[in-house]
Design a protein around this motif. Structure first.
Motif, PDB file in Angstrom:
ATOM      1  N   LEU A 194       0.738  -1.118  -0.057  1.00 43.86           N
ATOM      2  CA  LEU A 194       0.097  -0.012   0.082  1.00 43.86           C
ATOM      3  C   LEU A 194       0.900   1.248  -0.070  1.00 43.86           C
ATOM      4  O   LEU A 194       0.608   2.167  -0.877  1.00 43.86           O
ATOM      5  CB  LEU A 194      -0.818   0.182   1.171  1.00 43.86           C
ATOM      6  CG  LEU A 194      -2.063  -1.024   1.139  1.00 43.86           C
ATOM      7  CD1 LEU A 194      -2.719  -0.918   2.447  1.00 43.86           C
ATOM      8  CD2 LEU A 194      -3.041  -0.816   0.037  1.00 43.86           C
ATOM      9  N   LEU A 195       1.905   1.305   0.823  1.00 41.93           N
ATOM     10  CA  LEU A 195       2.721   2.362   0.625  1.00 41.93           C
ATOM     11  C   LEU A 195       3.450   2.608  -0.534  1.00 41.93           C
ATOM     12  O   LEU A 195       3.245   3.884  -1.091  1.00 41.93           O
ATOM     13  CB  LEU A 195       3.975   2.200   1.652  1.00 41.93           C
ATOM     14  CG  LEU A 195       3.667   2.354   3.385  1.00 41.93           C
ATOM     15  CD1 LEU A 195       4.903   2.011   4.162  1.00 41.93           C
ATOM     16  CD2 LEU A 195       2.995   3.671   3.563  1.00 41.93           C
ATOM     17  N   GLY A 196       4.029   1.698  -1.198  1.00 38.11           N
ATOM     18  CA  GLY A 196       4.436   1.692  -2.529  1.00 38.11           C
ATOM     19  C   GLY A 196       3.535   2.318  -3.604  1.00 38.11           C
ATOM     20  O   GLY A 196       3.786   3.198  -4.296  1.00 38.11           O
ATOM     21  N   PHE A 197       2.274   1.706  -3.386  1.00 37.15           N
ATOM     22  CA  PHE A 197       1.164   2.086  -4.560  1.00 37.15           C
ATOM     23  C   PHE A 197       0.676   3.361  -4.393  1.00 37.15           C
ATOM     24  O   PHE A 197       0.696   4.048  -5.276  1.00 37.15           O
ATOM     25  CB  PHE A 197      -0.085   1.135  -4.156  1.00 37.15           C
ATOM     26  CG  PHE A 197      -1.111   1.198  -4.976  1.00 37.15           C
ATOM     27  CD1 PHE A 197      -1.295   0.627  -6.334  1.00 37.15           C
ATOM     28  CD2 PHE A 197      -2.077   2.221  -4.751  1.00 37.15           C
ATOM     29  CE1 PHE A 197      -2.234   0.919  -7.132  1.00 37.15           C
ATOM     30  CE2 PHE A 197      -3.261   2.453  -5.596  1.00 37.15           C
ATOM     31  CZ  PHE A 197      -3.300   1.747  -6.806  1.00 37.15           C
ATOM     32  N   TYR A 198       0.679   4.043  -3.063  1.00 39.32           N
ATOM     33  CA  TYR A 198      -0.213   5.356  -2.977  1.00 39.32           C
ATOM     34  C   TYR A 198       1.128   6.387  -2.898  1.00 39.32           C
ATOM     35  O   TYR A 198       0.669   7.525  -3.406  1.00 39.32           O
ATOM     36  CB  TYR A 198      -0.794   5.383  -1.820  1.00 39.32           C
ATOM     37  CG  TYR A 198      -2.284   4.717  -1.863  1.00 39.32           C
ATOM     38  CD1 TYR A 198      -3.339   5.356  -2.609  1.00 39.32           C
ATOM     39  CD2 TYR A 198      -2.448   3.618  -1.319  1.00 39.32           C
ATOM     40  CE1 TYR A 198      -4.379   4.712  -2.776  1.00 39.32           C
ATOM     41  CE2 TYR A 198      -3.650   2.972  -1.500  1.00 39.32           C
ATOM     42  CZ  TYR A 198      -4.551   3.649  -2.133  1.00 39.32           C
ATOM     43  OH  TYR A 198      -6.041   3.145  -2.461  1.00 39.32           O
ATOM     44  N   ALA A 199       2.408   5.994  -2.764  1.00 39.64           N
ATOM     45  CA  ALA A 199       3.461   7.002  -3.065  1.00 39.64           C
ATOM     46  C   ALA A 199       3.502   7.304  -4.200  1.00 39.64           C
ATOM     47  O   ALA A 199       3.724   8.551  -4.698  1.00 39.64           O
ATOM     48  CB  ALA A 199       4.787   6.382  -2.260  1.00 39.64           C
ATOM     49  N   PHE A 200       3.472   6.234  -5.203  1.00 39.87           N
ATOM     50  CA  PHE A 200       3.470   6.348  -6.626  1.00 39.87           C
ATOM     51  C   PHE A 200       2.320   7.028  -7.426  1.00 39.87           C
ATOM     52  O   PHE A 200       2.480   7.879  -8.200  1.00 39.87           O
ATOM     53  CB  PHE A 200       4.113   5.267  -7.310  1.00 39.87           C
ATOM     54  CG  PHE A 200       5.793   5.433  -7.222  1.00 39.87           C
ATOM     55  CD1 PHE A 200       6.379   5.674  -8.136  1.00 39.87           C
ATOM     56  CD2 PHE A 200       6.335   4.931  -5.929  1.00 39.87           C
ATOM     57  CE1 PHE A 200       8.005   5.685  -8.035  1.00 39.87           C
ATOM     58  CE2 PHE A 200       7.708   4.937  -5.765  1.00 39.87           C
ATOM     59  CZ  PHE A 200       8.561   5.309  -6.993  1.00 39.87           C
ATOM     60  N   LEU A 201       1.253   6.533  -7.034  1.00 38.39           N
ATOM     61  CA  LEU A 201      -0.216   7.029  -7.346  1.00 38.39           C
ATOM     62  C   LEU A 201      -0.416   8.445  -7.220  1.00 38.39           C
ATOM     63  O   LEU A 201      -0.409   9.201  -8.260  1.00 38.39           O
ATOM     64  CB  LEU A 201      -1.351   6.017  -6.781  1.00 38.39           C
ATOM     65  CG  LEU A 201      -2.679   6.728  -7.125  1.00 38.39           C
ATOM     66  CD1 LEU A 201      -2.807   6.270  -8.486  1.00 38.39           C
ATOM     67  CD2 LEU A 201      -3.694   6.175  -6.224  1.00 38.39           C
ATOM     68  N   VAL A 202      -0.146   8.939  -5.729  1.00 38.77           N
ATOM     69  CA  VAL A 202      -0.093  10.215  -5.578  1.00 38.77           C
ATOM     70  C   VAL A 202       0.980  11.095  -5.990  1.00 38.77           C
ATOM     71  O   VAL A 202       0.743  12.261  -6.754  1.00 38.77           O
ATOM     72  CB  VAL A 202      -0.398  10.524  -4.135  1.00 38.77           C
ATOM     73  CG1 VAL A 202      -0.467  12.048  -3.870  1.00 38.77           C
ATOM     74  CG2 VAL A 202      -1.613   9.865  -3.482  1.00 38.77           C
TER      75      VAL A 202
END
Length: 215
Positions: free
Chosen positions: A158-166
């Motif tokens: 989740l950290l990797g996903f939202y760090a790069f999504l946002v």
């Protein structure tokens, strides 16, 4: 656990740069109101996606397929509304004696920020793509990583996903904001019109997707 982080980064970056209602809204709001407005749109996913993830893991598989189709119809109509409003702003800009007033109505900065964030949250909540991702691929990734690596696996994913999504959307907002000074007079109006057409096209795609599946 490194695998979970890499998976999150890969999916997040892809989702962040893929054309869609949220990316269109980032560009439009940045053009109209500046970098801060684009940032608020980019951050909307952090507000709306938690309940989506919970629904995906617990309930999505039990809902009828038509639920997501109706969501696509509602989302398409709302994005069409945003596109029409952006086109109206471009029209007012072209026909106003004071273009700055056409683009910046006399409201407080707090009220304007609240409006931008509310629209972004509603757009993302009505966008079926997060539900589809977390209801299929995302939920399975979370469950599998939890079974293989414990709590740390899903957290890193989740950290990797939202760090790069946002982060990718923040980067787009920054790039658009830095180029705003090139958009003056007729060029600025054309940029607004192109943003409006982008939102209208994305809204029509969402609407067509929902309607075709319902028929």
């Amino acid at each position: 656990m490194l695998t979970a982080l890499i998976l999150g980064i890969s999916y997040g970056f892809t989702a962040g740069i893929t054309p869609g209602p949220m990316l269109g809204l980032v560009i439009t709001q940045t053009l109209q109101r500046g970098w801060r407005a684009g940032n608020l749109v980019a951050l909307a996913a952090l507000i709306t996606d938690l309940p989506i993830i919970v629904l995906a893991v617990l309930l999505i598989s039990q809902l009828p397929p038509s639920a997501l189709d109706w969501l696509a119809v509602a989302g398409g109509l709302f994005v069409l509304y945003l596109g029409g409003e952006t086109a109206l702003t471009a029209y007012r800009y072209a026909h106003s004696a004071s273009p700055s007033q056409a683009l910046s109505p006399s409201v407080s900065a707090t009220a304007a920020s609240g409006t931008v964030l509310w629209r972004a949250v509603l757009t993302n909540a009505l966008n079926p793509h997060p539900y589809l991702f977390w209801g299929t691929v995302g939920a399975q990734l979370l469950i599998r990583n939890y079974e293989e690596q414990g709590v740390g696996g899903p957290i890193l994913l989740l950290l990797g996903f939202y760090a790069f999504l946002v982060g990718s959307k923040l980067a787009v907002a920054f790039a658009v904001s830095r180029s705003r000074h090139w958009f003056q007079g007729p060029l600025y109006r054309r940029a607004l019109l192109l943003s409006a057409l982008l939102l209208i096209a994305l809204g029509l795609l969402l609407l067509a997707e929902g309607v075709s599946n319902l028929l």
